[in-house]
Structures are given as structure tokens and as C-alpha cells.
Design a protein around this motif. Sequence first.
Motif, mmCIF file in Angstrom:
data_model
loop_
_atom_site.group_PDB
_atom_site.id
_atom_site.type_symbol
_atom_site.label_atom_id
_atom_site.label_comp_id
_atom_site.label_asym_id
_atom_site.label_seq_id
_atom_site.Cartn_x
_atom_site.Cartn_y
_atom_site.Cartn_z
ATOM 1 N N ARG A 90 92.753 90.869 21.761
ATOM 2 C CA ARG A 90 92.757 91.036 23.209
ATOM 3 C C ARG A 90 93.711 89.988 23.798
ATOM 4 N NH1 ARG A 90 90.383 94.873 21.798
ATOM 5 N NH2 ARG A 90 88.594 95.921 22.731
ATOM 6 N N CYS B 209 94.536 87.194 26.482
ATOM 7 C CA CYS B 209 93.741 86.232 27.246
ATOM 8 C C CYS B 209 94.159 86.279 28.720
ATOM 9 C CB CYS B 209 93.950 84.819 26.715
ATOM 10 S SG CYS B 209 93.446 84.582 24.994
ATOM 11 N N ILE C 145 89.938 86.787 28.316
ATOM 12 C CA ILE C 145 89.049 87.902 28.029
ATOM 13 C C ILE C 145 87.791 87.791 28.869
ATOM 14 C CG2 ILE C 145 89.909 88.086 25.667
ATOM 15 C CD1 ILE C 145 87.121 86.876 24.809
ATOM 16 N N THR C 146 87.094 88.912 28.974
ATOM 17 C CA THR C 146 85.785 88.944 29.611
ATOM 18 C C THR C 146 84.711 89.045 28.534
ATOM 19 O OG1 THR C 146 85.745 91.356 29.738
ATOM 20 C CG2 THR C 146 86.788 90.159 31.576
ATOM 21 N N ASP D 254 85.058 92.316 26.899
ATOM 22 C CA ASP D 254 86.136 92.298 25.906
ATOM 23 C C ASP D 254 85.642 91.708 24.590
ATOM 24 O OD1 ASP D 254 88.100 93.352 27.633
ATOM 25 O OD2 ASP D 254 88.578 91.359 28.418
ATOM 26 N N ARG E 107 96.206 95.735 35.045
ATOM 27 C CA ARG E 107 94.780 95.535 35.303
ATOM 28 C C ARG E 107 94.398 95.884 36.738
ATOM 29 N NH1 ARG E 107 92.741 89.836 32.986
ATOM 30 N NH2 ARG E 107 94.583 89.077 34.075
ATOM 31 N N GLN F 74 92.146 96.796 27.434
ATOM 32 C CA GLN F 74 91.769 95.961 28.567
ATOM 33 C C GLN F 74 92.178 96.548 29.912
ATOM 34 O OE1 GLN F 74 93.432 92.413 26.272
ATOM 35 N NE2 GLN F 74 92.018 91.395 27.644
ATOM 36 N N THR F 75 93.119 97.484 29.924
ATOM 37 C CA THR F 75 93.633 97.986 31.198
ATOM 38 C C THR F 75 93.327 99.450 31.455
ATOM 39 O OG1 THR F 75 95.793 98.566 30.232
ATOM 40 C CG2 THR F 75 95.540 96.326 31.119
ATOM 41 N N THR G 96 88.470 102.252 30.174
ATOM 42 C CA THR G 96 88.791 102.225 28.758
ATOM 43 C C THR G 96 87.852 103.112 27.982
ATOM 44 O OG1 THR G 96 87.389 100.304 28.470
ATOM 45 C CG2 THR G 96 89.714 99.903 28.877
#
Length: 702
Positions: A144, A146, A148-149, A152, A460, A501-502, A701
Motif C-alpha cells: 500500500r 503511505c 495507510i488506514t 488498508d 483519492r 486504495q483509490t 474498492t
Amino acid sequence: MSARDASGAAALHEHEVKSRISGHGIAVPRGATAASPDAVEGAATGLTPPLVVKAYGPGLLHKSDAGAVRLGLESAAAARAAAAEMLGSLQAQGYVPEGFLVEEQAPPGVEVIVGAVRDPAFGPVLLAGLGGIWTEVLRDTALRLCPITEADARAMLDELRGRAILDGFRGGPPIDRDALVKVLLAVGGEGGFVESLGDRLEEFELNPVICGPSGAIAVDARLLEAAPAPASSAYGNTPSTDFDRLFAPRSVAVVGASTKKPNFGNMFLGFYKAAGFKGRVVAVHPTAPEIDGVPCVPSLAGSGVDYALVAVPAARCPAVVRESAGIPFVQVMSGGFREMGEPALEEELLTAARETGVRLLGPNCMGVYSPAGGQTFLGGEPGRPGRIALVSQSGGLAGEVIKVGERRGLTFSKVATVGNSADVTPAELLRYLADDGETSVIGLYLEDPRDGRGLFDTLRSVRKPVAVLVGGRSGQGRKAAASHTGGMISDARVWPALAAQTGITLVTSQDDLIGALDFLDLHAGRPVPAGPGLLVIGPSGGAGVLAADVFDAAGLDLAPLPDSTRDALRELGLGAGSSLANPLEIPVGPMGRPELVRRAAQVILAQHPYPDVIIHINAQSFFTFGDTADPLLAYTHTIGALQQELRNTRVTLVLRNSECAPPGVEDSVRDVARSAGIPVYRTMEAAAVAVNAGKRSSHGTA
């Protein structure tokens, strides 16, 4: 700290790294350092055996390879003896240790690797996977960007092929996943260790992090800090630009047209004439009054145009750009810059643009296309204005997407080719298109995005569906990796991480890019139920079986038909000689009933809200057992009527074996289907890519 290597990166000693990460809440073993083997025994006083002794110093980044680690030592005296033996062995190999680290040995558990590397385009990238020897044997890792959540971090662990080991394998206890997630966030989350390093991050690795039922502890840590970066013209520092005049210029200048030998400049003059450009077009020539019927001006200086297209040899381009003060946008078509091993010439071109205050597109690109704004880099009459935008680092590929797409019925709002992206980057154009009222769907073709971090941040926040085709990035190259982490993060693997991630859709071919844009254009605004559910209807049991294989491989769920629908389907005459299942076999052909597919879908969807319905037709059967296109078009009209009824369902048509239809029939089918809002594909594989694009755009996602 050891000396910097040839690249300027500095390797910190393990105990220094552990001291720093412990401040971010990452558990490390209790330990102490000693300058010599004799001092190890005293340093170990107060530590609980079993103990570990490690040597540190120049060249000992990978301690195990050099024999610089001893495990399972049962006393402080045993630790001193191990250090003395280790010192002799290392000196024989040419190593000169600076000291020794003695620690309490962590209890056994599942070994995990957590690392971070600075990608040349995207910045810090986090990696997690099975650690220890499995790092090299299985290379089972997830990536992932950075920061991250927590979502994630958990998704990374779920992506591992060996995730069953984390959950307790063959009677073993499951690890404390929450503790491991906290480690991932402490390294790569907001305010984490990677963020604290900033531009100093080169490579960082915890390998292994030993995970047990009640915690996670980092027993080895490595960090390479980068040398201070020289000042440069960073991407993303340019002021926000309104690109309206790029896509709808009032006046255009073409630099490079010849009075003697037709060239690219002459070709572009012809394009604007053929497109019926309604504004002012001029050619730039020092002496000629006109070229190909287009009036000339001697220089760009004072030309007063909104857009200049430059098609002269690369060496002349910086001088041309220096004449462009007052022109909002200059596009350099010419190649021969960084892509041809001439980075200095490209830097000179960029400097000229910055000095004159113009925005530069390219170099090494074709131009801009916008039917509504009169812009074109293609021959012939432009297509109808539409809602699809495209940013491409390849002019040739952009032209193919436009022409093939328009042939299939797609319509475009704005297309920009950006080539080397020396100034205007894909990320900057994406930000503009995200707010463009004439655009609802965006496609990208990227090779080297230049401002990868800006692209990530923009993606994002974009609320429009985006499909991305990525070409090879081998031209960037990568420094030799000094850690396992660096070796396992390749350029290509960053893109799936970015997609995860997006919510963008990654495709692998030009045809799939066109197909995804088609689906998103027609269906993205349609509210559908969440989930991967898919209903497949069509003739031939074999085709249905193959379709099930294709959609299953694509991660799409062919949920069984509700039991409550079976009687109603039998009343329609279905089920005789075939099972009532999903895929549902319905006789579709020149002798069949066009309404049957529609009525069957109505029965099923009344009981189960499938978000997507794939209806496939075998074109070959219509012309093997019939001699006219009328039955096929009748089926298409019926399917179109179904879509008009199903406001909360996306209908997609697959016209299999379309080459068996007479010329023009496939176009007619596409026209009928698109008028009803239905995209058409030739294969199940193409439809699967497109449907997945729609699901990602609707629900984030996948």
C-alpha cells in the motif's frame, strides 16, 4: 551510525533503529550494547535468558549471511563466549564489528515482514508479508502507498496467500491481528515512523516481526536513510491552472510547417482545416505570408494565440518556447528529449517555459482533442462531443482509443496527450477533469506519471470513475535493493496497491480501456445494489459454463437463482432439457421468441436484485439458421426495452462470434443497444473487465 554508501545512503545500527521505532509504539526486545565481547556479559546482566547476541558495524546489514547472530544463549557468560567466537569469525571474513547487541530472545510465533521503500514516483510504499525464511521462499507480500488506514492494514493481511497461518494453522493459535495492525499503522500510518523520516527514507525493514496470540514484537530492524536531496523543480509546486483554453482555444498557432516539404506542422494545419476550427489559426514562419492557405506570423512573440503546437527539431524547441510569453499553453510534439537520453535538453525546455510563464505540455506528444472546443490532432471530422475524458502519455495510443472508441459509439469531452510530462502532469489534468462539468468518466494511459504522489492524492479525492492502463516503467530503473523489502517492491506492484486504495480500475490492454470507459459512460450513474452479484442469460450450456469460469476468475459472484422463481420460469417454457441455474440457458436464435429473455429477467429480478445482468447472444446462429438480421435486431430492441425498465440494474450485451454476421450488422446492434444505454462486447472476458470497473466505481474498492 555507519558511513554512507556510494549512493549517499546511511545505514543505522540496529539498536539505533529500535530506539527510534519504540518511540512510535512498536514493541522491541529488551537489550543493551557492548563495545567488546568482554563487555557483553555485563551488558547482559538483568536480561532474562534465552539471549541473542548480534554484531554490528560496516558491512553487517544482513547479519545472518555473515554469521553475526547467535540465538538461544542460556546465560550472560554464554553470551560473552558467543560474542568472542563471533568476533574471530567475522575478522577472518574481513569484517570489523563496532560492537555487539545483546537482547532477550522473543518467544516463537509467526514471523512477518513489515517494510517501507521510497518509490521513485509514488514516494513511501509499505509492504507486509510472511517473514523470516518465507520472505525469500514465498515472496508472499501485500503493498500500500503511505499513509495507510486501518482498513488498508487489514486488507493487506487478507491479501496474503498464506493468511491462514495468521489465523492458526493445523491447530496452532491465531495471532493477535490487532497487534500486527498496530505495527503496520505505527510504521506506515498517519504520523507513523515513515512519515517522521520524510525525504530521508530510503529503505526500512522489520524482519521478522514475531506475532503471537497476545502481541507482536520486532526482533530485527534495518534503516537506510537517504542523503539530502538536491534542490530541484518539484512536481506539484506550480500554481493551479484553468485548462479551459487548452481544450477550447480561441486561436491556435502551429510552429514547424514548411513551404517546401510537407511535414508534421503541415499535417496539423490540415487537421484544423478539416475539423472546421472556428477560431483563428496561424502558421509560424519567418518569411512566408501563408502556408497551405493558412496565414503566417513571423514568430510566436506577440501572436496573441491561446495555444501553440510546436513541431520543430528538439534542439530548436527551447528557443521557440522562449518566444511564447503571453501564450497560456504550448504543446511540444517533438521528440528527442529525456526519452532519447537527453535529459539536459528537456530541463532547458522546462526552464524556458518557467521563465516565460507558459504551461508546457509534452514534449514528445501529439496534441489535444476536444470536439466541443474545436481541438484536434486527428484527421477528418471530429466525433460528437461526449462525457469521456482521457489523459495519455502516448499520443499514438490516445488516437487509437479515440478512433476505435468512436467507431464503437463512444463520445469524448476532452483528450490531452502529455508525453514526457515535463511540466503539466497527468495528476494536474486529472484534478481539472475531476471538476469539469462536461466530463463524467476519465481514462488514463500512464508510463511514468512523474508526480506519482500527486496522482495518488488526487485519485483519492476524485468522485468520478477512473480507468487506468499502465505501460512499462522500466525506463526509470531502480537502485539495487539493500533489503528484502526493496527487492520485493517493484514498480509494477505499486499500481495494484494504488488501485486498492483509490477505487480506480486497472486494465491491461487498450481494448479493455475502451471497454471500461464504454461501460462507465453508460452505466456509472445508474444506482444499483451493492455486491458482486451477476446474472448471466443466454443460449448454449457450454457457453454458459465458460462464462461462469470467466466471471468467477474475475471475482464476480454468480449467485444462484432464488427457488421462488423456478415455477414462474417453467411457466415460460424454460427448464426442459436444461437446469434452471445461473447462468440461465435460454434458446436465443432466429426462431426463438425475443420476449423470452426479457420476461425471464423480469421474473428473476423481481425476487433477487442482481446489480448486473449479462445477456449473451451467438451471432453465428442467427446467420447459420437464418438469412436476415431482423431477428437479431429484434432481440437487441427487446433487451434495450428491458434496460429501460430496470433503472437499478445494469444490462450488458455480449455479441459472441460477431465476425459471422454480415458487414454492418454488428454496428447496427451496437447502435440499438447504446441508444438504450447498453454497452456491447465481443467476449465474456471483455465484459468481465467492464463489469468490474462498474462495481469499483459504484462501491469503492473491490
